[in-house]
Design a protein around this motif. Structure first.
Motif, PDB file in Angstrom:
ATOM      1  N   ASP A   1     -17.061 -14.357   5.049  1.00 51.24           N
ATOM      2  CA  ASP A   1     -16.758 -15.607   5.736  1.00 51.24           C
ATOM      3  C   ASP A   1     -16.429 -16.668   4.686  1.00 51.24           C
ATOM      4  N   PRO A   2     -15.170 -17.089   4.560  1.00 49.04           N
ATOM      5  CA  PRO A   2     -14.822 -18.062   3.518  1.00 49.04           C
ATOM      6  C   PRO A   2     -15.425 -19.442   3.748  1.00 49.04           C
ATOM      7  N   ARG A   3     -16.005 -19.677   4.925  1.00 47.24           N
ATOM      8  CA  ARG A   3     -16.642 -20.966   5.189  1.00 47.24           C
ATOM      9  C   ARG A   3     -18.024 -21.061   4.568  1.00 47.24           C
ATOM     10  N   SER A   4     -18.567 -19.936   4.119  1.00 43.88           N
ATOM     11  CA  SER A   4     -19.890 -19.931   3.496  1.00 43.88           C
ATOM     12  C   SER A   4     -19.755 -19.739   1.988  1.00 43.88           C
ATOM     13  N   ALA A   5     -20.738 -20.245   1.250  1.00 40.56           N
ATOM     14  CA  ALA A   5     -20.722 -20.089  -0.206  1.00 40.56           C
ATOM     15  C   ALA A   5     -20.778 -18.615  -0.589  1.00 40.56           C
ATOM     16  N   GLU A   6     -21.571 -17.836   0.136  1.00 42.29           N
ATOM     17  CA  GLU A   6     -21.684 -16.410  -0.157  1.00 42.29           C
ATOM     18  C   GLU A   6     -20.351 -15.702   0.074  1.00 42.29           C
ATOM     19  N   GLY A   7     -19.666 -16.039   1.184  1.00 46.17           N
ATOM     20  CA  GLY A   7     -18.382 -15.415   1.480  1.00 46.17           C
ATOM     21  C   GLY A   7     -17.330 -15.773   0.451  1.00 46.17           C
ATOM     22  N   ARG A   8     -17.284 -17.054   0.067  1.00 51.62           N
ATOM     23  CA  ARG A   8     -16.306 -17.477  -0.946  1.00 51.62           C
ATOM     24  C   ARG A   8     -16.561 -16.770  -2.282  1.00 51.62           C
ATOM     25  N   ARG A   9     -17.814 -16.597  -2.609  1.00 51.11           N
ATOM     26  CA  ARG A   9     -18.154 -15.915  -3.864  1.00 51.11           C
ATOM     27  C   ARG A   9     -17.700 -14.453  -3.810  1.00 51.11           C
ATOM     28  N   ALA A  10     -17.889 -13.792  -2.682  1.00 50.59           N
ATOM     29  CA  ALA A  10     -17.471 -12.398  -2.540  1.00 50.59           C
ATOM     30  C   ALA A  10     -15.951 -12.260  -2.660  1.00 50.59           C
ATOM     31  N   ILE A  11     -15.225 -13.195  -2.062  1.00 49.63           N
ATOM     32  CA  ILE A  11     -13.767 -13.147  -2.136  1.00 49.63           C
ATOM     33  C   ILE A  11     -13.285 -13.398  -3.557  1.00 49.63           C
ATOM     34  N   ARG A  12     -13.892 -14.371  -4.228  1.00 50.78           N
ATOM     35  CA  ARG A  12     -13.489 -14.666  -5.604  1.00 50.78           C
ATOM     36  C   ARG A  12     -13.824 -13.498  -6.532  1.00 50.78           C
ATOM     37  N   ASP A  13     -14.933 -12.818  -6.288  1.00 49.59           N
ATOM     38  CA  ASP A  13     -15.268 -11.628  -7.082  1.00 49.59           C
ATOM     39  C   ASP A  13     -14.214 -10.539  -6.866  1.00 49.59           C
TER      40      ASP A  13
ATOM     41  N   ALA B   1       0.828  -1.204   0.000  1.00 52.71           N
ATOM     42  CA  ALA B   1       0.000   0.000   0.000  1.00 52.71           C
ATOM     43  C   ALA B   1       0.867   1.259   0.000  1.00 52.71           C
ATOM     44  N   LEU B   2       1.944   1.258   0.782  1.00 49.15           N
ATOM     45  CA  LEU B   2       2.842   2.411   0.798  1.00 49.15           C
ATOM     46  C   LEU B   2       3.466   2.649  -0.573  1.00 49.15           C
ATOM     47  N   LEU B   3       3.613   1.587  -1.360  1.00 44.47           N
ATOM     48  CA  LEU B   3       4.163   1.714  -2.709  1.00 44.47           C
ATOM     49  C   LEU B   3       3.106   2.115  -3.734  1.00 44.47           C
ATOM     50  N   GLY B   4       1.873   2.313  -3.294  1.00 38.05           N
ATOM     51  CA  GLY B   4       0.846   2.857  -4.174  1.00 38.05           C
ATOM     52  C   GLY B   4      -0.268   1.918  -4.553  1.00 38.05           C
ATOM     53  N   ALA B   5      -0.192   0.642  -4.169  1.00 37.40           N
ATOM     54  CA  ALA B   5      -1.254  -0.294  -4.529  1.00 37.40           C
ATOM     55  C   ALA B   5      -2.522  -0.014  -3.726  1.00 37.40           C
ATOM     56  N   GLU B   6      -3.659  -0.308  -4.326  1.00 37.17           N
ATOM     57  CA  GLU B   6      -4.923  -0.328  -3.595  1.00 37.17           C
ATOM     58  C   GLU B   6      -5.016  -1.693  -2.914  1.00 37.17           C
ATOM     59  N   VAL B   7      -5.126  -1.707  -1.598  1.00 34.74           N
ATOM     60  CA  VAL B   7      -5.187  -2.961  -0.848  1.00 34.74           C
ATOM     61  C   VAL B   7      -6.569  -3.090  -0.234  1.00 34.74           C
ATOM     62  N   VAL B   8      -7.234  -4.199  -0.552  1.00 33.20           N
ATOM     63  CA  VAL B   8      -8.555  -4.490   0.017  1.00 33.20           C
ATOM     64  C   VAL B   8      -8.382  -5.675   0.952  1.00 33.20           C
ATOM     65  N   ARG B   9      -8.681  -5.443   2.199  1.00 35.81           N
ATOM     66  CA  ARG B   9      -8.442  -6.431   3.248  1.00 35.81           C
ATOM     67  C   ARG B   9      -9.712  -7.238   3.512  1.00 35.81           C
ATOM     68  N   VAL B  10      -9.616  -8.566   3.417  1.00 34.78           N
ATOM     69  CA  VAL B  10     -10.746  -9.439   3.729  1.00 34.78           C
ATOM     70  C   VAL B  10     -10.711  -9.741   5.224  1.00 34.78           C
ATOM     71  N   GLU B  11     -11.787  -9.387   5.922  1.00 42.39           N
ATOM     72  CA  GLU B  11     -11.876  -9.601   7.363  1.00 42.39           C
ATOM     73  C   GLU B  11     -13.111 -10.432   7.688  1.00 42.39           C
ATOM     74  N   PRO B  12     -13.121 -11.073   8.865  1.00 42.99           N
ATOM     75  CA  PRO B  12     -14.310 -11.845   9.268  1.00 42.99           C
ATOM     76  C   PRO B  12     -15.523 -10.935   9.416  1.00 42.99           C
ATOM     77  N   LEU B  13     -16.691 -11.531   9.372  1.00 41.10           N
ATOM     78  CA  LEU B  13     -17.916 -10.762   9.611  1.00 41.10           C
ATOM     79  C   LEU B  13     -17.829 -10.109  10.984  1.00 41.10           C
ATOM     80  N   GLY B  14     -18.070  -8.827  11.050  1.00 41.99           N
ATOM     81  CA  GLY B  14     -17.920  -8.090  12.294  1.00 41.99           C
ATOM     82  C   GLY B  14     -16.553  -7.453  12.443  1.00 41.99           C
ATOM     83  N   GLY B  15     -15.641  -7.740  11.533  1.00 46.28           N
ATOM     84  CA  GLY B  15     -14.317  -7.116  11.564  1.00 46.28           C
ATOM     85  C   GLY B  15     -13.284  -7.939  12.302  1.00 46.28           C
TER      86      GLY B  15
END
Length: 550
Positions: free
Chosen positions: A367-379, A323-337
């Motif tokens: 949440d990577p344990r759920s189908a919805e969470g995995r889909r969001a991460i893959r998107d 990020a300091l080098l200029g990249a946009e970093v999107v952090r995947v966190e658990p539900l609730g942070g």
């Protein structure tokens, strides 16, 4: 054909993105020497080596060459002239000495090692920007900037909105010693593991409860005062019995070993050490190799997106550097942070230490344990250039986030895994965290002050260096991709970082510090550090690099 045309050869089976690129070096220092070793692992050809003059690394030749200049003090207005001076003035000695009750130099050239890696990262970032048509040709960094980066979390905690936890020194801190004389470290990530281990040893639950908070916070505080009853319990049992109890409780356990000849396999390109990362091309479908353009005046990674799925320190620091080098970093966190957001001391409603490493990142809760969470991460990954994670071994594949799966979604992806042990200890490895890795690698023996029993430093040296190693691997993989290499898989570990640090032991008779040791709180108030620090809720280090045209 001239190298300065930045031709794009196909990647080899093991990626060496700088293969055949000439390197000219001026000056000699531990930072320069480490940078040369790591650049050798990336395939450079050392064509000119001069021992005198200001420190300078020049990669390539002609108008497309990139340069990195280093020195001791950088933007710090102090007469720093050696590793000991930097460790004292920039807070390393104070943090390392917390467990001992007084400032204590590390027995390794840690600030210089970090500076050497920052120099390599600066060169890789500049070369990547040049491959994308940006006029970035020169970068500067310093050993002082490196030291401030290394104590960044402690600096943030010392200047937060609320007071940091009180620091204390006592003889009850780990490692422990068994009845048969084995000195060992333990690791428990959950209070239930901690309770199960100590109650199996016959320790009263109230004593166990008193020990958990300082043990849990030792990574953040740099000190750990434990009830004396814990040490007495381990001293009554042989190591084998203690190891069995640890295994049953899910607690990691590791004898503290001594570094010596043969502790680190030697070899590698350019006469340097074995690379602390593995970079391999991955078949990734229809990737054209086109790289996003760099906006004028932006950082060398501007236009790139990094999907980061990490926790604790090693992985978040790698993402922070990108990020300091200029990249946009999107952090995947658990539900609730991320739960670490709420660990005091707080600044602006978030943990100061968490803020220090994650303030530049956007967040996706999934949440990577759920189908919805995995889909969001893959998107997210489908629109990213890098996927960076430090999940436990096998977890990425279990969640459908392995290299093969994600490169099918995003051809040309750099898939980076920052682990604890790599493949060193196999499937039965204990959890790979800083102090266990220091113990196993022998690094603990180098950082133990003379005359004291072997013990890792409670400053998180391998977590920090491991994050640096991971980010370097990502940058090298991006250069490989931009040179026609397509998708890349990068693996690094805390263990590989610790082994790299074995080369940096301070030689006997090295000059002592000429400057008094400063705590993070003291240097934050010192106007001589004003150009190297800034305030964003708390006091934090500025970016350790300054980029520009030649």
């Amino acid at each position: 054909m001239r190298e300065d045309t930045l031709l794009r050869p196909a990647a080899s089976a093991t990626t060496a993105p700088l293969a055949g690129v000439p390197l000219a070096v001026a000056g000699r220092s531990p930072a320069i020497d480490l940078a040369v070793r790591q650049l050798g692992c990336l395939g450079v050809e050392l064509t000119d080596r001069q021992d005198d003059g200001p420190w300078l690394l020049r990669l390539g030749h002609g108008p497309q060459a990139v340069e990195c200049a280093l020195d001791w003090a950088g933007r710090v207005a102090l007469p720093l002239a050696g590793e000991a001076d930097v460790q004292a003035a920039c807070g390393i000695a104070a943090v390392n000495g917390r467990r001992h009750g007084a400032p204590q130099q590390l027995g390794i050239g840690y600030a210089s090692a970090v500076a050497g890696v920052l120099a390599v990262q600066g060169l890789l970032a500049a070369r990547y920007a040049a491959l994308r048509g940006a006029p970035v040709r020169r970068v500067r960094t310093s050993v002082a900037d490196a030291a401030l980066l290394a104590v960044g979390q402690y600096l943030a905690a010392a200047t937060a909105d609320e007071p940091a936890e009180p620091l204390a020194h006592a003889a009850g801190a780990p490692p422990f010693t068994s009845a048969d004389g084995v000195r060992f470290e333990i690791e428990a990530l959950e209070p239930g593991q901690w309770l199960a281990f100590w109650t199996a040893l016959g320790v009263d639950r109230r004593v166990v409860g008193r020990g958990w908070p300082p043990f849990r916070l030792r990574f953040a505080s740099g000190c750990c005062v434990l009830p004396a009853e814990l040490g007495s319990a381990t001293a009554a049992l042989p190591y084998r019995q203690l190891a069995d109890a640890a295994g049953a409780a899910g607690v990691g356990i590791m004898p503290v070993r001594t570094a010596g000849p043969g502790a680190r396999e030697r070899g590698g390109a350019g006469g340097g050490a074995t690379a602390p990362w593995q970079i391999e091309p991955v078949e990734s479908g229809d990737h054209t190799g086109a790289e996003p353009p760099v906006s004028p005046g932006a950082g060398p990674l501007a236009g790139l997106r990094v999907a980061e799925m990490t926790r604790r320190l090693q992985g978040p620091l790698a993402g922070h550097l990108l990020a300091l080098l200029g990249a946009e970093v999107v952090r995947v966190e658990p539900l609730g942070g991320d739960p670490l957001r709420g660990v005091p001391p707080m600044t602006g409603g978030v943990s100061a230490r968490f803020h220090a490493l994650n303030r530049h990142k956007r967040v996706l809760e999934a949440d990577p344990r759920s189908a919805e969470g995995r889909r969001a991460i893959r998107d997210l990954v489908a629109g990213s250039d890098v996927f960076l994670h430090n999940l436990a071994p096998g977890k990425a594949e279990q969640f459908g986030l392995g290299a093969a799966e994600l490169l099918a979604v995003r051809p040309g992806l750099v898939h980076a895994w920052a682990s604890g042990w790599g493949a060193e200890l196999g499937a039965g490895a204990p959890v790979g965290t800083d102090y266990l890795v220091q113990a196993y690698s022998g690094l603990a023996s180098l950082v133990t002050p003379p005359g004291r029993p072997l013990a890792p430093t409670l400053m998180t040296v391998t977590d920090i260096f491991g994050g640096l190693v991971s980010a370097t691997g990502v940058l090298a993989a991006l250069v490989a991709r931009a040179s026609g290499g397509g998708g890349q898989r990068v693996e690094s570990s805390l263990l590989s970082a610790a082994l790299a640090l074995l080369d940096t032991a301070v030689p006997p008779g090295a000059p002592p510090a000429r400057l008094p040791a400063a705590t993070p709180a003291e240097l934050a108030r010192d106007p001589r550090f004003a150009a190297a620090l800034h305030r964003d809720g708390c006091v934090l280090p500025c970016s350790p690099w300054e980029f520009g045209p030649r």
